[in-house]
Design an enzyme around this catalytic site. Structure first.
Site, PDB file in Angstrom:
ATOM      1  NE  ARG A 248      20.510 -26.487  -4.327  1.00 62.58           N
ATOM      2  CZ  ARG A 248      20.348 -26.623  -3.046  1.00 62.58           C
ATOM      3  NH1 ARG A 248      20.483 -25.529  -2.413  1.00 62.58           N
ATOM      4  NH2 ARG A 248      20.081 -27.644  -2.309  1.00 62.58           N
ATOM      5  CD  GLU A 277      27.313 -23.417  -4.022  1.00 63.30           C
ATOM      6  OE1 GLU A 277      27.242 -24.136  -3.235  1.00 63.30           O
ATOM      7  OE2 GLU A 277      26.282 -22.431  -4.237  1.00 63.30           O
ATOM      8  CG  HIS A 295      25.637 -22.466  -0.244  1.00 65.71           C
ATOM      9  ND1 HIS A 295      25.343 -23.335  -1.238  1.00 65.71           N
ATOM     10  CD2 HIS A 295      24.352 -22.215   0.246  1.00 65.71           C
ATOM     11  CE1 HIS A 295      24.129 -23.781  -1.280  1.00 65.71           C
ATOM     12  NE2 HIS A 295      23.333 -23.227  -0.238  1.00 65.71           N
ATOM     13  N   GLY A 297      23.423 -19.512   3.967  1.00 63.50           N
ATOM     14  CA  GLY A 297      22.268 -19.049   4.115  1.00 63.50           C
ATOM     15  C   GLY A 297      21.720 -19.610   5.423  1.00 63.50           C
TER      16      GLY A 297
END
Length: 340
Positions: A248, A277, A295, A297
């Site tokens: 995070r 974000e 982001h 992942g």
């Protein structure tokens, strides 16, 4: 049409459950359709007057389906639903939900672990290789027509490096196994040593950073881990060190990271997450030696579908009386009695 202008969706064929579920904002179609098939679904984002709709339906809401990330589901929000029983969240991280408050009030919270372990581990190694070998920069070098002018500069290597993992959970262990296949030594830091872990444990993040060449953050977010990676940790990582964040944005002090990269106190970084974000600081964007991802992942169709299905399966299992499939640690099942 639901009271207050919100759209209410029942299961196919008119067999609508008396279990009512709220969704604050749009989720993947698989989730919306699956939740609507097993409960009476209220789509808050379609309500003409969201506050009026919330006030009208709140006493009837027993379940919430929510996406991870930016929408905060804190105690004040949860407290608006006196008969709430379950919050089914999309994603392995659930720091946007006050799970501690939920647990004290007999509300179970679920997340979507395991189904994204391999995807995030793969992304971690992609980031690691790109950061060490400067592969995105090499791609840009070719596209800019620079290769005929001069060879691309030599880069650092993964050879002989030690990988330090901040957070040896399910994903952390998956990353560790990949690191072993690459011939890397693995060490770790967490809240406590794990008896079954075959890796050396460090009681502090700074101690871990001092003993590794690549530091990977894959710990949960939230107050306990906020700025776990700070200026001292980055200083300990050193000028040949590489920082990878797939956890995070809150886990790292972003200002300290920018300073460490600017002053070359660490070699480079590979980032998939950020403090605010989707806003990425201009300072990071302008750093040619840093690798930045938006982001992603777990961002494959296969994995996101599996995550969405687990959101639905948690609700369906709970509604049927079998209990949740993947309750989080703060809300073990069976849940405790609701606090007065």
């Amino acid at each position: 049409m639901a009271p207050g202008g919100g759209v209410e969706t029942g299961s196919p064929g008119g067999n609508v459950s008396d279990f009512e579920t709220l969704m604050f904002s749009p989720m993947p179609p698989l989730v919306v359709e699956g939740v609507a098939a097993c409960s009476r679904l209220h789509k808050l984002w379609e309500a003409a007057d969201k506050e009026k709709t919330l006030a009208e339906i709140a006493p009837r809401i027993r379940g919430i389906a929510t996406g991870g990330g930016h929408a905060k589901v804190d105690g004040d929000m949860l407290g608006r639903f006196p008969n709430l029983e379950i919050v089914s969240s999309f994603g392995v991280g659930y720091d946007h939900i006050d799970a501690g408050w939920a647990g004290k009030h007999g509300i179970v919270v679920t997340n979507t672990p395991d189904v994204l372990n391999d995807e995030v581990a793969d992304t971690t190694f992609g980031l690691m290789l790109c950061a060490v070998r400067q592969l995105p920069q090499a791609d840009r070098y070719v596209r800019a027509g620079n290769w005929p002018k001069a060879p691309f500069p030599l880069t650092a290597s993964l050879r002989g490096r030690t990988l330090g993992i901040l957070g040896l959970g399910r994903i952390g262990r998956t990353i560790a196994r990949r690191a072993e296949a690459f011939g890397m030594k693995v060490i770790y830091h967490g809240r406590r040593p794990q008896d079954d872990a075959p890796y050396l444990y460090f009681p502090t993040a700074a101690g871990l950073a001092r003993s590794c060449d690549i530091l990977v953050a894959i710990t949960p977010g939230g107050p306990e881990t906020k700025h776990l990676v700070n200026a001292d940790v980055l200083e300990a990582l050193g000028p040949n060190g590489i920082f990878i964040n797939v956890a995070r944005g809150s886990v790292c002090d972003q200002d300290a990271l920018i300073a460490a990269l600017r002053d070359r106190k660490i070699l480079t970084a590979g980032l998939d997450v950020y403090a605010d974000e989707p806003n990425v600081p201009k300072e990071l964007i302008e750093m040619e030696h840093v690798v930045l991802l938006p982001h992603v992942g777990s961002g494959t169709k296969h994995t996101r579908d599996a995550m969405g299905q687990l959101v639905v399966d948690n609700l369906r299992s709970f509604i049927s009386g079998r209990g949740p499939l993947t309750p989080v640690a703060e809300t073990p099942w069976p849940a405790t009695r609701r606090a007065s």
